[in-house]
Scaffold this active site. Structure first.
Site, PDB file in Angstrom:
ATOM      1  CB  THR A   1      -0.968   0.024   1.206  1.00 20.88           C
ATOM      2  OG1 THR A   1      -1.591   1.305   1.282  1.00 20.88           O
ATOM      3  CG2 THR A   1      -0.276  -0.255   2.523  1.00 20.88           C
TER       4      THR A   1
ATOM      5  CB  SER B   1      -4.293   2.757   9.957  1.00 20.30           C
ATOM      6  OG  SER B   1      -4.050   1.737   8.994  1.00 20.30           O
TER       7      SER B   1
ATOM      8  CE1 TYR C   1      -4.146  -3.180   4.971  1.00 23.69           C
ATOM      9  CE2 TYR C   1      -4.298  -0.802   4.723  1.00 23.69           C
ATOM     10  CZ  TYR C   1      -4.107  -2.056   4.171  1.00 23.69           C
ATOM     11  OH  TYR C   1      -3.868  -2.178   2.837  1.00 23.69           O
ATOM     12  CG  HIS C   2      -1.925   2.094   6.116  1.00 25.03           C
ATOM     13  ND1 HIS C   2      -3.108   2.628   6.568  1.00 25.03           N
ATOM     14  CD2 HIS C   2      -2.005   2.124   4.757  1.00 25.03           C
ATOM     15  CE1 HIS C   2      -3.868   2.969   5.527  1.00 25.03           C
ATOM     16  NE2 HIS C   2      -3.227   2.671   4.422  1.00 25.03           N
TER      17      HIS C   2
ATOM     18  CE  LYS D   1      -1.177  -4.433   2.440  1.00 24.66           C
ATOM     19  NZ  LYS D   1      -1.838  -5.643   1.888  1.00 24.66           N
TER      20      LYS D   1
ATOM     21  CB  VAL E   1      -8.804   0.276  -5.718  1.00 26.14           C
ATOM     22  CG1 VAL E   1      -9.394  -0.269  -7.016  1.00 26.14           C
ATOM     23  CG2 VAL E   1      -7.381  -0.214  -5.535  1.00 26.14           C
TER      24      VAL E   1
ATOM     25  CB  VAL F   1     -15.405  16.047   2.785  1.00 26.14           C
ATOM     26  CG1 VAL F   1     -14.010  16.641   2.912  1.00 26.14           C
ATOM     27  CG2 VAL F   1     -15.790  15.862   1.321  1.00 26.14           C
TER      28      VAL F   1
END
Ligand code: USQ
Length: 389
Positions: free
Chosen positions: A144, A179, A181-182, A185, A211, A254
């Protein structure tokens, strides 16, 4: 080519399987359907009515005459994955089989642990399975752009040449993941790089941007082949969410000023990039990194584009600025290099009003399935005071 796709029931995994199968490759998919359970668990569902994996594989056989082989199980189960790799002897493994939502990983301690455990252990299991059964196999790993964060310098493709105290080296580009999650990775990248240096494996980390999109050439062939499409606060990505919001009359969500800038790409280009990586493998011992996106936009630019396209189609679209539930920079420098996939032949699908209108039309067909309560953001990065970035 023998292609093994982990996460073959997912938003990207399923259309990737169809693309490789349509081009005559021998495709095997692995999935344990946990994404379906996660989305259900947050009170949402795919906007598109997707069938079970076996049903979709049957439909594909009927439409194309091609077979896709399927194994049901978890990549976290090392013995299961080892058995699949030994039996199918892949020449390329495409690894999408991970928890890919940043908000999910920030929702609680349990979800953070689940994300990092599943992602890091699953990837480690895969590295050992490749080493032990198919050491020549090329690993194509979905990484990512969020591994890099938003530094005040240009983001290079994986590596940076550094001069430090009079000496020079080329080293992995610094990481500032956004995050937990990041972070998972980043851990994966470290482990894959190590496996390439130590065991001589070959791997490409595709550091993908955000995406968007619904259809690909193959999924558009038949309603039964459509891929999943998430729009809820946890699993939906920003442009997909905005398009659904425009259609159902929900204000565009937003976060903060909307100055956050990211790299974006169309789902069709994800498939192009993965195919280009697979057809042009890394060398033995090489850990190659490609930045996989085609254009940069701020969140507010996307909201304005959707508002314009929606209004052109007769919708009344309001942009609303929400208190940002995330801890992230809202106004920042962002310039990420992304030439390696273009050099291999990527032909970008560029985002414009017409493309947004075609997404809106595809969404209209399923708009009655939208669950509006799943849209507003509730997951906060920091329930206490915001931190200085
Ligand atoms: N955002 C809004 N409103 C929304 C949703 C998101 O303003 O309703 C903002 C977020 O605050 C963020 C940006 O839009 O600044 C992107 O958010 P996102 O939810 O679309 O994407 P993100 O959380 O970054 O994660 C997604 C995928 C992840 C992938 C990543 C690529 O879920 O799997 O790794 O995009 S990247 O963003 O380059 O790290």
């Amino acid at each position: 080519m023998r292609v093994l796709i982990l996460g073959g029931d997912g938003y990207l995994g399923w259309p990737t399987a169809l693309r490789f199968s349509a081009r005559g490759h021998e495709v095997t998919v692995v999935d344990n359907f946990v994404r379906r359970r996660w989305v259900d668990g947050v009170g949402s569902d795919s906007l598109t009515p997707i069938g079970g994996l076996a049903e979709r594989i049957d439909a594909w056989r009927e439409v194309s005459g091609n077979e896709i082989r399927c194994f049901v199980g978890s990549v976290e189960d090392g013995e299961f994955l080892d058995g699949v790799v030994a039996e199918t002897q892949p020449e390329v493994v495409i690894h999408y089989g991970q928890q890919a939502s940043a908000p999910y990983s920030m929702a609680s301690r349990e979800k953070a642990v689940e994300t990092q455990h599943g992602n890091v252990i699953g990837n480690l299991n895969l590295l050992f399975a490749i080493r032990d059964h198919v050491p020549e196999c090329h690993l194509v790993k979905l990484g990512t752009m969020g591994e890099y964060g938003q530094p005040e310098i240009d983001i290079e493709e994986g590596y940076i040449e550094i001069e430090h105290k009079g000496r020079r080296d080329t080293l992995p580009f610094p990481k500032l993941p956004a995050s937990l999650y990041h972070c998972s990775k980043v851990h994966d990248s470290t482990n894959i790089h190590f496996a390439c240096r130590t065991w001589g494996l070959r791997a490409t980390d595709l550091n993908q941007g955000v995406v968007y999109g619904i259809e690909t050439d193959e999924t558009a062939d038949d309603e039964r082949l459509i891929t999943r499409f998430d729009y809820d606060e946890i699993f939906g990505t920003v442009l997909n969410r905005f398009c659904v919001q425009a259609v159902i009359g929900h204000p565009l969500t937003v976060y903060g000023t909307g100055g956050q800038t990211r790299g974006f790409l169309n789902i069709r280009d994800t498939l192009q990039c993965v195919e280009l990586a697979a057809l042009n493998p890394a060398e033995a011992g090489e850990f190659r990194v490609f930045n996989q996106f085609t254009e940069q936009f701020s969140v507010l630019e996307l909201a304005q584009l959707v508002k314009h396209a929606g209004e052109h189609l007769g919708y009344s679209v309001e942009i609303q600025h929400y208190d940002n539930p995330r801890v992230e920079k809202e106004e920042h420098y962002y310039n990420a290099i992304h030439t390696k996939l273009l050099d291999l032949g990527l032909e970008p699908t560029l985002l414009g009003e017409e493309l947004v209108e075609s997404m809106i039309h595809a969404i209209e067909r399923h708009k009655d399935r939208a669950i509006e309560t799943a849209i507003d953001p509730h997951t906060r990065w920091n329930p206490g005071e915001p931190v200085q970035l």
